[in-house]
Motif scaffolding. Structure first.
Motif, mmCIF file in Angstrom:
data_model
loop_
_atom_site.group_PDB
_atom_site.id
_atom_site.type_symbol
_atom_site.label_atom_id
_atom_site.label_comp_id
_atom_site.label_asym_id
_atom_site.label_seq_id
_atom_site.Cartn_x
_atom_site.Cartn_y
_atom_site.Cartn_z
ATOM 1 N N GLY A 115 62.765 80.526 99.843
ATOM 2 C CA GLY A 115 62.607 79.626 100.978
ATOM 3 C C GLY A 115 63.602 79.932 102.079
ATOM 4 O O GLY A 115 64.176 81.021 102.148
ATOM 5 N N VAL A 116 63.814 78.945 102.937
ATOM 6 C CA VAL A 116 64.694 79.088 104.100
ATOM 7 C C VAL A 116 65.762 78.003 104.047
ATOM 8 O O VAL A 116 65.468 76.842 103.766
ATOM 9 N N CYS A 117 67.005 78.398 104.315
ATOM 10 C CA CYS A 117 68.109 77.447 104.429
ATOM 11 C C CYS A 117 68.565 77.420 105.888
ATOM 12 O O CYS A 117 68.934 78.460 106.442
ATOM 13 N N MET A 118 68.545 76.241 106.501
ATOM 14 C CA MET A 118 69.052 76.071 107.862
ATOM 15 C C MET A 118 70.400 75.371 107.803
ATOM 16 O O MET A 118 70.510 74.287 107.229
ATOM 17 N N MET A 119 71.408 76.004 108.369
ATOM 18 C CA MET A 119 72.754 75.452 108.377
ATOM 19 C C MET A 119 73.112 74.991 109.789
ATOM 20 O O MET A 119 72.859 75.690 110.764
ATOM 21 N N LYS A 120 73.705 73.808 109.869
ATOM 22 C CA LYS A 120 74.113 73.263 111.163
ATOM 23 C C LYS A 120 75.222 74.125 111.758
ATOM 24 O O LYS A 120 76.223 74.427 111.099
ATOM 25 N N THR A 121 75.053 74.525 112.995
ATOM 26 C CA THR A 121 75.992 75.441 113.635
ATOM 27 C C THR A 121 77.401 74.863 113.694
ATOM 28 O O THR A 121 78.376 75.544 113.371
ATOM 29 N N THR A 122 77.523 73.594 114.075
ATOM 30 C CA THR A 122 78.863 72.998 114.195
ATOM 31 C C THR A 122 79.514 72.807 112.828
ATOM 32 O O THR A 122 80.741 72.858 112.712
ATOM 33 N N TRP A 123 78.707 72.582 111.786
ATOM 34 C CA TRP A 123 79.258 72.491 110.420
ATOM 35 C C TRP A 123 79.847 73.838 110.024
ATOM 36 O O TRP A 123 80.935 73.896 109.477
ATOM 37 N N ARG A 124 79.119 74.904 110.304
ATOM 38 C CA ARG A 124 79.619 76.254 109.988
ATOM 39 C C ARG A 124 80.934 76.525 110.689
ATOM 40 O O ARG A 124 81.869 77.064 110.083
ATOM 41 N N ASN A 125 81.030 76.130 111.953
ATOM 42 C CA ASN A 125 82.242 76.412 112.721
ATOM 43 C C ASN A 125 83.466 75.694 112.174
ATOM 44 O O ASN A 125 84.602 76.116 112.427
ATOM 45 N N GLY A 126 83.265 74.622 111.420
ATOM 46 C CA GLY A 126 84.386 73.873 110.869
ATOM 47 C C GLY A 126 84.809 74.315 109.481
ATOM 48 O O GLY A 126 85.709 73.714 108.890
ATOM 49 N N GLN A 127 84.155 75.374 108.938
ATOM 50 C CA GLN A 127 84.463 75.833 107.585
ATOM 51 C C GLN A 127 85.237 77.146 107.603
ATOM 52 O O GLN A 127 85.205 77.902 108.574
#
Length: 272
Positions: free
Chosen positions: A50-62
């Motif tokens: 399938g496909v996983c969509m990750m929130k851009t701002t969440w990624r930037n905080g990790q």
């Protein structure tokens, strides 16, 4: 003579490089990166999990190393990763089902009101919604339990999944998405099989009724089903309609017409 110890400060880029190197060694040893949750042969036959969509701002905080872990774990389980501006932290499209997640990687007491307010809004937007929260100490766990009831959470709406570390948290996310996707696929297959069984039963009943007409066999019944349709339609069809639309003989067409319209015919005894 005493040897003086030297301390050396690593640059951020070198530190990240060493971190990724240690992670690659960990992958090679199989310590934190478990075997794929999705069988490789099943994934290849179905075109991926399938496909996983990750929130851009969440990624930037990790931390970059954690994003590397997520990317590797998704790849090993045949998921495609996209970075998009979405409301939840993750949305998985798996098996024709969308599953949304909020992933709290750090429990910060000053952000508790914001976190629960956001969760309350998101739970109304998604039918399948989960919150994975990392709680590494007893104090954090106590704070979470107190806040859960303070902000009026309903049990199961949404489902909260406490975990001791972020890697386990993401593994839980993928497992939940996969299990729900597989469950929906199995349900769809079951519905298809059930409908096929009902269709076969209806056809068997149809043939049984039509072949009870004297002189009408299975071939005639199938021909009538394809050309005329239901029992009701056959009963209303004229002799001319039957002759025009099927390969039945004039004698059989007349028998069918008389069977449904002439009480003297269908009530009279038939000798086999």
């Amino acid at each position: 003579m005493q040897t003086q110890k030297r301390t050396r400060t690593l640059s951020p880029s070198l530190s990240l490089s060493l971190s990724l190197s240690r992670m690659e060694n960990t992958v090679a040893r199989g310590e934190r990166y478990p075997a794929p949750l999705f069988p490789s042969n099943a994934a290849s036959s179905s075109g991926g999990a399938g496909v996983c969509m990750m929130k851009t701002t969440w990624r930037n905080g990790q931390d970059e190393s954690f994003i590397y872990f997520i990317s590797s774990f998704l790849s090993s389980n045949s998921f495609r990763l996209n970075f998009v501006p979405i409301d939840p932290d993750f949305i998985f499209n798996c098996g024709g089902l969308s599953v949304a997640f909020v992933f709290i990687t750090t429990w910060e007491c000053n952000l508790i009101p914001y976190m629960f307010s956001r969760i309350q809004k998101l739970k109304e937007q998604f039918a399948h919604f989960y919150v994975v929260v990392t709680l590494q100490t007893k104090e954090q766990n106590d704070s979470f339990v107190h806040s859960y009831f303070k902000f009026g959470m309903e049990l199961g709406r949404p489902t909260f999944v406490p975990v001791p570390d972020i890697e386990m948290g993401f593994e839980k996310i993928v497992k939940i998405a996969l299990s729900l996707g597989v469950s929906k696929q199995q349900h769809a297959v079951w519905k298809l099989k059930a409908e096929r069984m009902r269709s076969m039963q209806r056809m068997d009943l149809f043939i049984g009724i039509v072949t009870s007409i004297p002189g009408i066999d299975n071939h005639d019944a199938n021909s009538l089903n394809q050309a005329i349709g239901s029992i009701e339609a056959i009963a209303k069809a004229s002799k001319e309609d039957i002759l025009e639309k099927t390969d039945l003989s004039a004698q059989k067409a007349d028998i069918i017409r008389r069977f449904f319209r002439d009480p003297k015919f269908y009530l009279s005894p038939k000798l086999s």
